[in-house]
Motif scaffolding. Structure first.
Motif, PDB file in Angstrom:
ATOM      1  N   ILE A  28       7.679  -7.519  -7.982  1.00 43.71           N
ATOM      2  CA  ILE A  28       7.598  -8.058  -6.651  1.00 43.71           C
ATOM      3  C   ILE A  28       7.931  -6.737  -5.651  1.00 43.71           C
ATOM      4  O   ILE A  28       6.905  -6.428  -4.850  1.00 43.71           O
ATOM      5  CB  ILE A  28       8.706  -8.942  -6.028  1.00 43.71           C
ATOM      6  CG1 ILE A  28       8.213 -10.549  -6.845  1.00 43.71           C
ATOM      7  CG2 ILE A  28       8.407  -9.408  -4.484  1.00 43.71           C
ATOM      8  CD1 ILE A  28       9.039 -11.615  -6.443  1.00 43.71           C
ATOM      9  N   ASN A  29       8.783  -6.040  -5.888  1.00 44.07           N
ATOM     10  CA  ASN A  29       8.896  -4.984  -4.837  1.00 44.07           C
ATOM     11  C   ASN A  29       7.778  -3.712  -5.259  1.00 44.07           C
ATOM     12  O   ASN A  29       7.305  -3.122  -4.380  1.00 44.07           O
ATOM     13  CB  ASN A  29      10.353  -4.194  -5.289  1.00 44.07           C
ATOM     14  CG  ASN A  29      11.565  -5.078  -4.360  1.00 44.07           C
ATOM     15  OD1 ASN A  29      11.549  -4.532  -3.279  1.00 44.07           O
ATOM     16  ND2 ASN A  29      12.106  -5.832  -4.929  1.00 44.07           N
ATOM     17  N   ILE A  30       7.467  -3.610  -6.591  1.00 43.07           N
ATOM     18  CA  ILE A  30       6.488  -2.564  -6.469  1.00 43.07           C
ATOM     19  C   ILE A  30       5.083  -3.194  -6.234  1.00 43.07           C
ATOM     20  O   ILE A  30       4.366  -2.016  -5.647  1.00 43.07           O
ATOM     21  CB  ILE A  30       6.277  -2.382  -8.313  1.00 43.07           C
ATOM     22  CG1 ILE A  30       7.624  -1.519  -8.879  1.00 43.07           C
ATOM     23  CG2 ILE A  30       4.971  -1.719  -8.509  1.00 43.07           C
ATOM     24  CD1 ILE A  30       7.468  -1.712 -10.449  1.00 43.07           C
ATOM     25  N   ILE A  31       4.835  -4.329  -6.329  1.00 44.63           N
ATOM     26  CA  ILE A  31       3.687  -4.824  -5.667  1.00 44.63           C
ATOM     27  C   ILE A  31       3.571  -4.817  -4.172  1.00 44.63           C
ATOM     28  O   ILE A  31       2.552  -4.216  -3.598  1.00 44.63           O
ATOM     29  CB  ILE A  31       3.230  -6.473  -6.271  1.00 44.63           C
ATOM     30  CG1 ILE A  31       2.971  -6.518  -7.449  1.00 44.63           C
ATOM     31  CG2 ILE A  31       2.134  -6.851  -5.294  1.00 44.63           C
ATOM     32  CD1 ILE A  31       3.008  -7.859  -8.072  1.00 44.63           C
ATOM     33  N   ILE A  32       4.676  -4.764  -3.513  1.00 42.35           N
ATOM     34  CA  ILE A  32       4.701  -4.904  -2.099  1.00 42.35           C
ATOM     35  C   ILE A  32       4.667  -3.349  -1.807  1.00 42.35           C
ATOM     36  O   ILE A  32       3.881  -3.194  -0.737  1.00 42.35           O
ATOM     37  CB  ILE A  32       6.101  -5.595  -1.619  1.00 42.35           C
ATOM     38  CG1 ILE A  32       6.034  -6.850  -1.871  1.00 42.35           C
ATOM     39  CG2 ILE A  32       6.101  -5.230  -0.197  1.00 42.35           C
ATOM     40  CD1 ILE A  32       4.987  -7.594  -0.998  1.00 42.35           C
ATOM     41  N   TYR A  33       5.356  -2.532  -2.504  1.00 41.13           N
ATOM     42  CA  TYR A  33       5.343  -1.019  -2.136  1.00 41.13           C
ATOM     43  C   TYR A  33       3.893  -0.610  -2.194  1.00 41.13           C
ATOM     44  O   TYR A  33       3.454   0.121  -1.293  1.00 41.13           O
ATOM     45  CB  TYR A  33       6.315  -0.350  -2.903  1.00 41.13           C
ATOM     46  CG  TYR A  33       6.229   1.144  -2.809  1.00 41.13           C
ATOM     47  CD1 TYR A  33       6.678   1.897  -1.964  1.00 41.13           C
ATOM     48  CD2 TYR A  33       5.389   2.053  -3.847  1.00 41.13           C
ATOM     49  CE1 TYR A  33       6.640   3.047  -1.753  1.00 41.13           C
ATOM     50  CE2 TYR A  33       5.331   3.229  -3.652  1.00 41.13           C
ATOM     51  CZ  TYR A  33       5.848   3.931  -2.680  1.00 41.13           C
ATOM     52  OH  TYR A  33       5.843   5.336  -2.232  1.00 41.13           O
ATOM     53  N   ARG A  34       3.220  -0.946  -3.391  1.00 33.97           N
ATOM     54  CA  ARG A  34       1.816  -0.507  -3.360  1.00 33.97           C
ATOM     55  C   ARG A  34       0.816  -1.040  -2.497  1.00 33.97           C
ATOM     56  O   ARG A  34       0.016  -0.339  -2.155  1.00 33.97           O
ATOM     57  CB  ARG A  34       1.245  -0.856  -4.883  1.00 33.97           C
ATOM     58  CG  ARG A  34       1.915  -0.088  -6.003  1.00 33.97           C
ATOM     59  CD  ARG A  34       1.429  -0.371  -7.404  1.00 33.97           C
ATOM     60  NE  ARG A  34       0.135   0.103  -7.484  1.00 33.97           N
ATOM     61  CZ  ARG A  34      -0.591   0.059  -8.634  1.00 33.97           C
ATOM     62  NH1 ARG A  34      -0.147  -0.804  -9.608  1.00 33.97           N
ATOM     63  NH2 ARG A  34      -1.982   0.604  -8.815  1.00 33.97           N
ATOM     64  N   ASN A  35       1.071  -2.299  -2.279  1.00 38.85           N
ATOM     65  CA  ASN A  35       0.086  -2.923  -1.055  1.00 38.85           C
ATOM     66  C   ASN A  35       0.408  -2.102   0.260  1.00 38.85           C
ATOM     67  O   ASN A  35      -0.469  -1.857   1.071  1.00 38.85           O
ATOM     68  CB  ASN A  35       0.204  -4.081  -0.944  1.00 38.85           C
ATOM     69  CG  ASN A  35      -0.050  -5.123  -2.401  1.00 38.85           C
ATOM     70  OD1 ASN A  35      -1.087  -4.546  -2.891  1.00 38.85           O
ATOM     71  ND2 ASN A  35       0.340  -6.185  -2.344  1.00 38.85           N
ATOM     72  N   THR A  36       1.650  -1.941   0.543  1.00 42.23           N
ATOM     73  CA  THR A  36       2.030  -0.973   1.719  1.00 42.23           C
ATOM     74  C   THR A  36       1.524   0.228   1.828  1.00 42.23           C
ATOM     75  O   THR A  36       0.964   0.706   2.909  1.00 42.23           O
ATOM     76  CB  THR A  36       3.660  -1.177   2.091  1.00 42.23           C
ATOM     77  OG1 THR A  36       4.009  -2.369   1.859  1.00 42.23           O
ATOM     78  CG2 THR A  36       3.955  -0.265   3.125  1.00 42.23           C
ATOM     79  N   VAL A  37       1.665   1.052   0.819  1.00 36.35           N
ATOM     80  CA  VAL A  37       0.945   2.285   0.742  1.00 36.35           C
ATOM     81  C   VAL A  37      -0.525   2.280   0.938  1.00 36.35           C
ATOM     82  O   VAL A  37      -1.141   3.114   1.622  1.00 36.35           O
ATOM     83  CB  VAL A  37       1.563   2.989  -0.553  1.00 36.35           C
ATOM     84  CG1 VAL A  37       0.610   4.377  -0.806  1.00 36.35           C
ATOM     85  CG2 VAL A  37       2.830   3.259  -0.794  1.00 36.35           C
ATOM     86  N   SER A  38      -1.208   1.241   0.161  1.00 38.27           N
ATOM     87  CA  SER A  38      -2.569   1.105   0.341  1.00 38.27           C
ATOM     88  C   SER A  38      -3.163   0.761   1.695  1.00 38.27           C
ATOM     89  O   SER A  38      -3.979   1.433   2.357  1.00 38.27           O
ATOM     90  CB  SER A  38      -3.003   0.078  -0.576  1.00 38.27           C
ATOM     91  OG  SER A  38      -4.337  -0.274  -0.483  1.00 38.27           O
TER      92      SER A  38
END
Length: 406
Positions: A28-38
């Motif tokens: 979950i944290n990895i997905i949220i981080y990647r979406n945030t960076v995107s």
């Protein structure tokens, strides 16, 4: 023993839950981080392209799919800097950001220019920024955007996940501690029933064996010895030995929490070697010993004596005719290493992993007296486990070796 079993169950179950939590919360944290960076890079690219222009009406629908609105360039904190090929600042626009000093702008520019990547994220004075470099021929446009709020959400989620994970683990451990006794109770009852059966059966069998032995002696006194009476006596002795080993093995399992003390293993080994020299000579076996002096271990004296005796009995019993048995005891670092080897030409292709299984015998027909009962090595493994050591077996044609490390 049962306490260790409960602790082992709690440990394995807790580890399993921990792995699941790490995978789920981590994903979950990895997905949220990647979406945030995107999302940050999308906004950064947008403000870089439209910092000096007015958004066209036909672009609005396209921007909605990227979570960009016409107000994005106004509610985003960023600066744009024009830099020549030498890295000198030609012009910059800081009207979309407040409370920023020239020294900070210079640091931002130096950092962004020094990076090989066209875009990236960095931290400055505990705040997060993203940069984008756009090549415009003789000059380069550098856009630097404040993305602290976006990453604060990611950091908050990460801390929240850690708190949730720790709380979940504490709850799981508490629940497992409450129900662990119930989970292992069937095993405990089964184990206790087996011990009770072995104890009762051994007592019940001793009486008829004693009667058979006494009757056989009377027959020999009246009619003299014969091959039938000798066979009966031999089988009675074998059965008596089996019963004794079963009782000893049952008692060993009850003494898993035995208190260990300092024991001179050199003395115990030499004591056992003395009793086996005559047996080895009788069978034409050469006995070679290399026992170091003053080797001490943490063990139970009687148990250690029995361990050495079991391994020696096994080596002499299985040794090839006119073969040799080698025994060595040495100190390696903090550990004592005891090795018993014997010639065993028939050992190739044998599954040595099963040697310490209870009642395991290579001869499945159970007709060979030489093969024993499959209990001795199981007893040896139990003793070594009690002493918190390790026992292993390996075969290098034509020698089989048992190694005990304490």
């Amino acid at each position: 023993m049962y306490r260790k079993l409960r602790l082992k169950f709690i440990g394995i179950a807790t580890l399993s839950v921990l792995i699941v939590l790490v995978i789920v919360l981590g994903s979950i944290n990895i997905i949220i981080y990647r979406n945030t960076v995107s999302d940050i890079y999308t906004r950064l690219n947008f403000v870089s392209q439209n910092s000096d222009t007015t958004i066209k009406t036909e672009e609005i629908e396209m921007m909605k799919n990227k979570q960009i609105t016409p107000e994005t360039q106004y509610d985003t904190r960023y600066i744009t800097v024009m830099v020549d090929n030498a890295g000198n600042v030609i012009d910059f626009n800081a009207e979309h950001i407040a409370a920023i000093e020239d020294s900070e702008i210079n640091d931002f520019i130096k950092y962004a220019v020094s990076r090989k990547s066209v875009r990236g994220v960095f931290i400055y004075d505990y705040l997060s920024y993203a940069y984008l470099k756009t090549d415009m021929g003789d000059v380069m446009r550098l856009t630097i955007m404040d993305c602290t709020r976006s990453f604060s959400t990611v950091n908050y989620l990460l801390r929240f996940s850690i708190y949730i994970g720790i709380l979940s683990m504490l709850i799981v451990i508490l629940i497992l501690s409450i129900f662990a006794r119930r989970v292992v109770r069937p095993y405990i009852k089964n184990s206790e029933a087996q011990k009770e059966f072995i104890t009762n059966a051994s007592h019940e069998l001793k009486t008829p064996l004693a009667v058979i032995s006494a009757n056989t002696e009377v027959i020999e006194m009246i009619n003299g010895k014969s091959e039938w009476t000798e066979s009966t006596v031999k089988q009675v002795n074998r059965l008596s030995e089996l019963i004794s080993q079963l009782v000893v093995l049952s008692k060993l399992e009850e003494k898993q929490d035995i208190v260990l003390s300092d024991v001179d293993m050199s003395e115990e080994a030499n004591s056992v070697m003395g009793s086996f020299k005559a047996i080895a000579e009788t069978k034409g076996i050469t006995l070679n010993t290399e026992i170091a002096d003053d080797v001490h271990v943490q063990a139970d004296q009687k148990g250690l004596h029995e361990l050495v005796n079991i391994l020696m009995d096994n080596a002499v019993k299985y040794c090839d005719e006119n073969g040799s048995v080698s025994v060595s005891l040495s100190k390696k670092g903090k550990n004592a290493v005891f090795v018993v080897s014997n010639d065993y030409s028939a050992g190739e292709g044998v599954d040595y992993k099963q040697f310490f299984d209870r009642f395991y015998r290579e001869d499945k027909s159970h007709n060979s007296e030489k093969k024993g009962y499959g209990i001795g090595l199981s007893m040896a493994e139990s003793l070594v486990r009690m002493f918190k050591g390790k026992i292993s077996v390996n075969y290098k044609k034509p020698v089989i070796s048992f190694t005990v490390t304490l």
